[in-house]
Design a protein around this motif. Structure first.
Motif, PDB file in Angstrom:
ATOM      1  N   GLY A  26     -10.731  53.476 -21.068  1.00 10.43           N
ATOM      2  CA  GLY A  26      -9.429  53.826 -20.540  1.00 10.43           C
ATOM      3  C   GLY A  26      -9.599  54.529 -19.204  1.00 10.43           C
ATOM      4  O   GLY A  26     -10.695  54.923 -18.832  1.00 10.43           O
ATOM      5  N   THR A  27      -8.515  54.667 -18.486  1.00 10.87           N
ATOM      6  CA  THR A  27      -8.600  55.336 -17.204  1.00 10.87           C
ATOM      7  C   THR A  27      -8.838  56.821 -17.415  1.00 10.87           C
ATOM      8  O   THR A  27      -8.274  57.426 -18.313  1.00 10.87           O
ATOM      9  N   ALA A  28      -9.679  57.396 -16.600  1.00 10.30           N
ATOM     10  CA  ALA A  28      -9.974  58.821 -16.679  1.00 10.30           C
ATOM     11  C   ALA A  28      -9.846  59.415 -15.288  1.00 10.30           C
ATOM     12  O   ALA A  28     -10.457  58.930 -14.349  1.00 10.30           O
ATOM     13  N   SER A  29      -9.033  60.440 -15.173  1.00 13.15           N
ATOM     14  CA  SER A  29      -8.878  61.087 -13.879  1.00 13.15           C
ATOM     15  C   SER A  29      -9.967  62.133 -13.706  1.00 13.15           C
ATOM     16  O   SER A  29     -10.692  62.451 -14.646  1.00 13.15           O
ATOM     17  N   ALA A  30     -10.066  62.681 -12.515  1.00  8.91           N
ATOM     18  CA  ALA A  30     -11.055  63.718 -12.248  1.00  8.91           C
ATOM     19  C   ALA A  30     -10.772  64.961 -13.081  1.00  8.91           C
ATOM     20  O   ALA A  30     -11.660  65.755 -13.332  1.00  8.91           O
ATOM     21  N   ASP A  31      -9.525  65.138 -13.498  1.00  8.42           N
ATOM     22  CA  ASP A  31      -9.136  66.299 -14.289  1.00  8.42           C
ATOM     23  C   ASP A  31      -8.977  65.944 -15.767  1.00  8.42           C
ATOM     24  O   ASP A  31      -8.059  66.392 -16.429  1.00  8.42           O
ATOM     25  N   SER A  32      -9.873  65.122 -16.300  1.00  8.86           N
ATOM     26  CA  SER A  32      -9.781  64.764 -17.712  1.00  8.86           C
ATOM     27  C   SER A  32     -10.971  65.313 -18.477  1.00  8.86           C
ATOM     28  O   SER A  32     -12.020  65.577 -17.914  1.00  8.86           O
ATOM     29  N   VAL A  33     -10.757  65.504 -19.769  1.00 11.23           N
ATOM     30  CA  VAL A  33     -11.792  66.001 -20.671  1.00 11.23           C
ATOM     31  C   VAL A  33     -12.045  64.929 -21.716  1.00 11.23           C
ATOM     32  O   VAL A  33     -11.105  64.407 -22.319  1.00 11.23           O
ATOM     33  N   SER A  61       0.607  66.593 -16.963  1.00 11.55           N
ATOM     34  CA  SER A  61       1.103  65.507 -17.813  1.00 11.55           C
ATOM     35  C   SER A  61       0.584  65.601 -19.242  1.00 11.55           C
ATOM     36  O   SER A  61       1.205  65.126 -20.165  1.00 11.55           O
ATOM     37  N   SER A  62      -0.569  66.222 -19.437  1.00  8.67           N
ATOM     38  CA  SER A  62      -1.170  66.404 -20.760  1.00  8.67           C
ATOM     39  C   SER A  62      -1.165  65.116 -21.590  1.00  8.67           C
ATOM     40  O   SER A  62      -0.817  65.111 -22.751  1.00  8.67           O
ATOM     41  N   GLY A  63      -1.575  64.019 -20.985  1.00  8.67           N
ATOM     42  CA  GLY A  63      -1.641  62.747 -21.699  1.00  8.67           C
ATOM     43  C   GLY A  63      -2.953  62.596 -22.439  1.00  8.67           C
ATOM     44  O   GLY A  63      -4.010  62.997 -21.955  1.00  8.67           O
ATOM     45  N   ILE A  64      -2.897  62.041 -23.638  1.00  7.60           N
ATOM     46  CA  ILE A  64      -4.105  61.718 -24.400  1.00  7.60           C
ATOM     47  C   ILE A  64      -4.248  60.201 -24.387  1.00  7.60           C
ATOM     48  O   ILE A  64      -3.267  59.477 -24.588  1.00  7.60           O
ATOM     49  N   HIS A  65      -5.443  59.718 -24.115  1.00  7.81           N
ATOM     50  CA  HIS A  65      -5.723  58.288 -24.019  1.00  7.81           C
ATOM     51  C   HIS A  65      -6.850  57.961 -24.987  1.00  7.81           C
ATOM     52  O   HIS A  65      -7.935  58.533 -24.896  1.00  7.81           O
ATOM     53  N   LEU A  66      -6.587  57.061 -25.933  1.00  4.09           N
ATOM     54  CA  LEU A  66      -7.603  56.659 -26.904  1.00  4.09           C
ATOM     55  C   LEU A  66      -7.940  55.191 -26.732  1.00  4.09           C
ATOM     56  O   LEU A  66      -7.061  54.368 -26.483  1.00  4.09           O
ATOM     57  N   THR A  67      -9.211  54.879 -26.884  1.00  2.00           N
ATOM     58  CA  THR A  67      -9.702  53.516 -26.816  1.00  2.00           C
ATOM     59  C   THR A  67     -10.377  53.196 -28.135  1.00  2.00           C
ATOM     60  O   THR A  67     -11.226  53.957 -28.597  1.00  2.00           O
ATOM     61  N   SER A  68     -10.007  52.080 -28.754  1.00  2.00           N
ATOM     62  CA  SER A  68     -10.637  51.660 -30.001  1.00  2.00           C
ATOM     63  C   SER A  68     -11.526  50.459 -29.731  1.00  2.00           C
ATOM     64  O   SER A  68     -11.254  49.659 -28.838  1.00  2.00           O
ATOM     65  N   ALA A  69     -12.576  50.354 -30.490  1.00  2.00           N
ATOM     66  CA  ALA A  69     -13.468  49.204 -30.445  1.00  2.00           C
ATOM     67  C   ALA A  69     -13.826  48.871 -31.885  1.00  2.00           C
ATOM     68  O   ALA A  69     -14.695  49.505 -32.480  1.00  2.00           O
ATOM     69  N   GLY A 101      -7.381  46.522 -32.993  1.00  2.00           N
ATOM     70  CA  GLY A 101      -8.479  45.792 -32.352  1.00  2.00           C
ATOM     71  C   GLY A 101      -9.241  46.651 -31.378  1.00  2.00           C
ATOM     72  O   GLY A 101      -9.463  47.830 -31.601  1.00  2.00           O
ATOM     73  N   SER A 102      -9.665  46.066 -30.292  1.00  2.00           N
ATOM     74  CA  SER A 102     -10.338  46.792 -29.226  1.00  2.00           C
ATOM     75  C   SER A 102      -9.310  46.974 -28.122  1.00  2.00           C
ATOM     76  O   SER A 102      -9.094  46.087 -27.306  1.00  2.00           O
ATOM     77  N   TRP A 103      -8.667  48.133 -28.134  1.00  5.99           N
ATOM     78  CA  TRP A 103      -7.521  48.328 -27.270  1.00  5.99           C
ATOM     79  C   TRP A 103      -7.406  49.774 -26.851  1.00  5.99           C
ATOM     80  O   TRP A 103      -8.057  50.648 -27.381  1.00  5.99           O
ATOM     81  N   TYR A 104      -6.491  50.017 -25.929  1.00  8.18           N
ATOM     82  CA  TYR A 104      -6.248  51.319 -25.325  1.00  8.18           C
ATOM     83  C   TYR A 104      -4.795  51.707 -25.593  1.00  8.18           C
ATOM     84  O   TYR A 104      -3.908  50.874 -25.470  1.00  8.18           O
ATOM     85  N   ASN A 105      -4.571  52.959 -25.980  1.00  7.74           N
ATOM     86  CA  ASN A 105      -3.218  53.432 -26.204  1.00  7.74           C
ATOM     87  C   ASN A 105      -3.147  54.909 -25.835  1.00  7.74           C
ATOM     88  O   ASN A 105      -4.159  55.597 -25.858  1.00  7.74           O
ATOM     89  N   SER A 106      -1.979  55.401 -25.482  1.00 12.98           N
ATOM     90  CA  SER A 106      -1.851  56.795 -25.092  1.00 12.98           C
ATOM     91  C   SER A 106      -0.579  57.429 -25.609  1.00 12.98           C
ATOM     92  O   SER A 106       0.310  56.748 -26.093  1.00 12.98           O
ATOM     93  N   ALA A 107      -0.540  58.750 -25.491  1.00 12.97           N
ATOM     94  CA  ALA A 107       0.625  59.536 -25.880  1.00 12.97           C
ATOM     95  C   ALA A 107       0.631  60.795 -25.024  1.00 12.97           C
ATOM     96  O   ALA A 107      -0.376  61.130 -24.406  1.00 12.97           O
TER      97      ALA A 107
END
Length: 140
Positions: A26-33, A61-69, A101-107
């Motif tokens: 998933g996309t990760a900004s410079a300010d992500s953990v 924005s405090s977005g959480i991004h998860l990637t499944s494989a 599946g192998s996908w990306y989702n956020s909240a």
């Protein structure tokens, strides 16, 4: 009566886990953990095993991004259960993120500014560790 036993399901999941997995970052900004990897079955619509990984935006924005494989038999799907706690304000909350599946989702985590503790888990019968945690700071 189930058509296969729990030991058959565990053996099948272990075999799938040994197969190479495709990771879609998933996309990760410079300010992500980064969130540590959670190994889990994905049995909501099939018999699968794989990983959940991700990151949290450490900005307003405090977005959480998860990637499944996931790989396996049928449609590989599970739900990630996300809990958060703003240590500075005492605010708490929960949200779910559907992964297929192998996908990306956020909240969005509506924690507000402060020092945040966040954990991710599933309710699958096979997952390790029990949950993964991360701490980060949302600037005020």
């Amino acid at each position: 009566m189930r058509s296969f036993s729990r030991s058959t399901a565990i053996a099948a999941a272990a075999a799938v886990a040994c197969a190479p997995a495709f990771i879609f970052a998933g996309t990760a900004s410079a300010d992500s953990v980064s969130i540590p990897v959670l190994n889990t079955s994905a049995t909501e619509a099939g018999l699968c095993y794989g990983t959940i990984r991700g990151n949290v935006d450490q900005d307003s924005s405090s977005g959480i991004h998860l990637t499944s494989a996931f790989q396996g038999i049928g449609t590989c799907a599970t739900t990630a259960y996300v809990s958060w706690h703003n240590i500075d304000t005492g605010a708490r909350g929960n949200t779910t993120i559907k992964l297929v599946g192998s996908w990306y989702n956020s909240a969005t985590i509506p924690s507000g500014p402060g020092h945040i503790e966040l954990s991710v888990t599933t309710k699958e019968f096979l997952h390790s560790p029990d949950s993964v945690q991360v701490q980060y700071v949302i600037p005020g």
